[in-house]
Scaffold this motif. Sequence first.
Motif, PDB file in Angstrom:
ATOM      1  N   THR A  70       0.841  -1.192   0.000  1.00  0.00           N
ATOM      2  CA  THR A  70       0.000   0.000   0.000  1.00  0.00           C
ATOM      3  C   THR A  70       0.883   1.251   0.000  1.00  0.00           C
ATOM      4  O   THR A  70       0.619   2.220  -0.729  1.00  0.00           O
ATOM      5  CB  THR A  70      -0.928   0.011   1.230  1.00  0.00           C
ATOM      6  N   TYR A  71       1.940   1.187   0.797  1.00  0.00           N
ATOM      7  CA  TYR A  71       2.872   2.314   0.863  1.00  0.00           C
ATOM      8  C   TYR A  71       3.494   2.582  -0.508  1.00  0.00           C
ATOM      9  O   TYR A  71       3.478   3.709  -1.004  1.00  0.00           O
ATOM     10  CB  TYR A  71       3.950   1.999   1.893  1.00  0.00           C
ATOM     11  N   TYR A  72       4.017   1.538  -1.131  1.00  0.00           N
ATOM     12  CA  TYR A  72       4.590   1.688  -2.472  1.00  0.00           C
ATOM     13  C   TYR A  72       3.573   2.296  -3.440  1.00  0.00           C
ATOM     14  O   TYR A  72       3.867   3.201  -4.209  1.00  0.00           O
ATOM     15  CB  TYR A  72       5.033   0.324  -3.017  1.00  0.00           C
ATOM     16  N   GLU A  73       2.375   1.743  -3.403  1.00  0.00           N
ATOM     17  CA  GLU A  73       1.292   2.183  -4.302  1.00  0.00           C
ATOM     18  C   GLU A  73       1.073   3.690  -4.171  1.00  0.00           C
ATOM     19  O   GLU A  73       0.983   4.411  -5.163  1.00  0.00           O
ATOM     20  CB  GLU A  73       0.012   1.429  -3.914  1.00  0.00           C
ATOM     21  N   ILE A  74       0.990   4.156  -2.941  1.00  0.00           N
ATOM     22  CA  ILE A  74       0.756   5.580  -2.713  1.00  0.00           C
ATOM     23  C   ILE A  74       1.951   6.393  -3.185  1.00  0.00           C
ATOM     24  O   ILE A  74       1.797   7.399  -3.903  1.00  0.00           O
ATOM     25  CB  ILE A  74       0.514   5.856  -1.207  1.00  0.00           C
ATOM     26  N   LYS A  75       3.147   5.962  -2.800  1.00  0.00           N
ATOM     27  CA  LYS A  75       4.349   6.720  -3.147  1.00  0.00           C
ATOM     28  C   LYS A  75       4.479   6.858  -4.667  1.00  0.00           C
ATOM     29  O   LYS A  75       4.858   7.934  -5.179  1.00  0.00           O
ATOM     30  CB  LYS A  75       5.587   6.012  -2.565  1.00  0.00           C
ATOM     31  N   ALA A  76       4.164   5.794  -5.387  1.00  0.00           N
ATOM     32  CA  ALA A  76       4.239   5.855  -6.852  1.00  0.00           C
ATOM     33  C   ALA A  76       3.281   6.914  -7.381  1.00  0.00           C
ATOM     34  O   ALA A  76       3.630   7.756  -8.210  1.00  0.00           O
ATOM     35  CB  ALA A  76       3.927   4.483  -7.446  1.00  0.00           C
ATOM     36  N   ASP A  96      11.773  -0.440   0.861  1.00  0.00           N
ATOM     37  CA  ASP A  96      13.057  -0.198   0.205  1.00  0.00           C
ATOM     38  C   ASP A  96      13.151   1.263  -0.249  1.00  0.00           C
ATOM     39  O   ASP A  96      12.434   1.703  -1.142  1.00  0.00           O
ATOM     40  CB  ASP A  96      13.191  -1.143  -0.988  1.00  0.00           C
ATOM     41  N   ALA A  97      14.049   2.016   0.386  1.00  0.00           N
ATOM     42  CA  ALA A  97      14.168   3.442   0.075  1.00  0.00           C
ATOM     43  C   ALA A  97      14.529   3.677  -1.387  1.00  0.00           C
ATOM     44  O   ALA A  97      14.093   4.655  -2.005  1.00  0.00           O
ATOM     45  CB  ALA A  97      15.209   4.089   0.987  1.00  0.00           C
ATOM     46  N   VAL A  98      15.305   2.778  -1.950  1.00  0.00           N
ATOM     47  CA  VAL A  98      15.750   2.961  -3.339  1.00  0.00           C
ATOM     48  C   VAL A  98      14.557   2.975  -4.294  1.00  0.00           C
ATOM     49  O   VAL A  98      14.433   3.834  -5.167  1.00  0.00           O
ATOM     50  CB  VAL A  98      16.745   1.846  -3.732  1.00  0.00           C
ATOM     51  N   ILE A  99      13.673   2.020  -4.103  1.00  0.00           N
ATOM     52  CA  ILE A  99      12.473   1.967  -4.941  1.00  0.00           C
ATOM     53  C   ILE A  99      11.749   3.299  -4.911  1.00  0.00           C
ATOM     54  O   ILE A  99      11.324   3.838  -5.936  1.00  0.00           O
ATOM     55  CB  ILE A  99      11.517   0.856  -4.446  1.00  0.00           C
ATOM     56  N   ILE A 100      11.604   3.864  -3.691  1.00  0.00           N
ATOM     57  CA  ILE A 100      10.889   5.116  -3.532  1.00  0.00           C
ATOM     58  C   ILE A 100      11.616   6.248  -4.249  1.00  0.00           C
ATOM     59  O   ILE A 100      11.003   7.001  -5.027  1.00  0.00           O
ATOM     60  CB  ILE A 100      10.766   5.462  -2.031  1.00  0.00           C
ATOM     61  N   LYS A 101      12.915   6.332  -4.032  1.00  0.00           N
ATOM     62  CA  LYS A 101      13.676   7.466  -4.577  1.00  0.00           C
ATOM     63  C   LYS A 101      13.586   7.529  -6.092  1.00  0.00           C
ATOM     64  O   LYS A 101      13.623   8.613  -6.688  1.00  0.00           O
ATOM     65  CB  LYS A 101      15.137   7.371  -4.122  1.00  0.00           C
TER      66      LYS A 101
END
Lengths: 190, 190, 190, 190
Positions: free
Chosen positions: C58-64, C118-123
């Motif tokens: 869910t976090y990844y989804e939102i960040k994207a 994973d911070a890298v994915i987010i960045k």
Amino acid sequence: MRTRDDKKQEALFLATIKLVNEIGFASSSVSKIAKAAGVSPSTLYIYFKNKEDLLVSTYYEIKAGMGQAMLNGFDDSRPVRDIFHLVWRNAFAYAVENQDEFRYVEQFSNSPYAGLADAVIIKESFEPITRVIRRGIEQKIIKDVSMDMIAAFMLHPIKVLANPNHCGQFEPTEENINTAFQMAWDALKL
Amino acid sequence: MRTRDDKKQEALFLATIKLVNEIGFASSSVSKIAKAAGVSPSTLYIYFKNKEDLLVSTYYEIKAGMGQAMLNGFDDSRPVRDIFHLVWRNAFAYAVENQDEFRYVEQFSNSPYAGLADAVIIKESFEPITRVIRRGIEQKIIKDVSMDMIAAFMLHPIKVLANPNHCGQFEPTEENINTAFQMAWDALKL
Amino acid sequence: MRTRDDKKQEALFLATIKLVNEIGFASSSVSKIAKAAGVSPSTLYIYFKNKEDLLVSTYYEIKAGMGQAMLNGFDDSRPVRDIFHLVWRNAFAYAVENQDEFRYVEQFSNSPYAGLADAVIIKESFEPITRVIRRGIEQKIIKDVSMDMIAAFMLHPIKVLANPNHCGQFEPTEENINTAFQMAWDALKL
Amino acid sequence: MRTRDDKKQEALFLATIKLVNEIGFASSSVSKIAKAAGVSPSTLYIYFKNKEDLLVSTYYEIKAGMGQAMLNGFDDSRPVRDIFHLVWRNAFAYAVENQDEFRYVEQFSNSPYAGLADAVIIKESFEPITRVIRRGIEQKIIKDVSMDMIAAFMLHPIKVLANPNHCGQFEPTEENINTAFQMAWDALKL
DNA sequence: GATGAATGAGTGTTCATTCAT
DNA sequence: CATGAATGAACACTCATTCAT
């Protein structure tokens, strides 16, 4: 464990009865009872050995009072029916005026503590009454049945009638009380 | 998915009744009941919303069975006294054979959960009996008193007599039962 | 564990965000989320390995989505300040329009699950923006400070201003938004 | 009686802060906190009414300390910029030295318990600071914006910079701190 | 693929009782 | 005599997860 200040013991009795009525046997914890009586939970243990002792003592206390109330104005020399009438009216009056005590006894009798109360101690206070009933049986005024059956038709209906929880409709007017007594007497009399 | 197992609900009812009888209402915890029923405490919450729901449902379950048992062989066309006799004997038989259920109802009625049970639901199953009693009153066979008083002298003595805890002496022999019925009838009849 | 029905996965994402906002991270149980999404708890485990997987995904989804929203209308060839303005306004608009998503990210970042993302994915999704900022630093338009400090004065104030829980008074009028942007720019610019 | 041990209350505060930092708000259960503080879970309930009370009290405790720390050396008679500088440095120092407390406040603010804390109580300890800022606005030194916006650019960046979880790169060297302060001041000053 | 049933481990909280003063 | 502090055991209930269908 024995006492100095009788007021505190009395307060604990009253708090126990009040709380059991208000929130039930299960929820009446030692600390709530102590707080309701205005003492510390540990003080309670000065007056009673433990919770069981408190509850059983409260039961005895009430039963003694009940026995006394029922014998109010008792006169052995009067006819059986008159004595019976007096006792029954006394019992009914007590039940109506002391509903909390009555309900406590009820809840206590159906609790796991019931077995701990000594039946003999209790029966003693009712001895004069059983004596009169035996006389009634000998004089062929009352049916020749066991004391349990007498109680079942003489006292237990009172328990129900005096408890507004059980009996929404019954109003303790003079007329209704007389009718109720008549029913009890009809059940017992020969 | 796994299918819902009605046996478990039944087992929970039975365990509830058994435990309340053995250790009392106050001490009958959810986990003890679950263990007695052979399920996990969390499983109990699949079948009942919470403890209250379990206890009230158990009460309904018993009351429904009791109503049915009392109406066994019921025939509206027979004379009032005969019907009354049948119902009373049915009730007594049920009380003797299902003492645990009877005692559960007793304890439930004196618990704080009592107020949660819908009286109307309960009264429904006893409707045929109240109808007969009203007929008896109209026909001037039975005293003209409220239903509460009828119950107080007809049913409540049964509760006591059938409970060996209350009545050490009373033996449910055919003779004793007949005498008890006679007392109940004497109380009610005009 | 992999999926067929994307609608269910989406529903689970939305239910997760909604529930975390309504009742908090701690109280958002798997079964409540499943119920809110209209599926069985066990179905959830078809789409996600476990609770952790659901929350991190869910976090990844939102960040994207956030990264995408911020890059809306992005044009590398425009002057640094203009790009910065655009991105900041995009970020603010997203924060106001997607408060639930914003708050979820906030709560997630302060949860024990945070370390698992994973911070890298987010960045990655923010890469174009960091590139522009580096250009700004080279061109001596922006202060020569680390990316963390840029974010601290550019993005984090948005988090606060857009959250009515933190900021009772701030009203997102056009004027206020412009002032807020001016403050952010004043902080960064040389 | 045993005397109340203030060390235990303090230990519970510390354990709460430590645990929330280590395992997060959501996983910090009463029993874990009690164990970390070296007391029984039931002892915790002597010092706090319930979990909510513990968490909110901890929040108040921290906020009071934070307010005091920020006002360290406060002198109303000095110029606005100097006071602002002092307060900002105090705040930053506190944030670096008391990261656990800082993070607790963060997590608390994003939890469902946030609404239970009385904002007025909190604002009191920051009153002297808001007074100075108002003076700065009147003297046309600081931008004429709401207190929320001041806080958003003055204090919240500190939260981020002081938290190594959020900011891997930022090193709190004297130079970096001064730069950070400069950015905050640039954002606010007219 | 989808689901309600099932559960051991855990939740926050209260219990009866003892301890130290 | 009286008490608030202290606690291990228990309370009602929910949890994340797996199982059987």
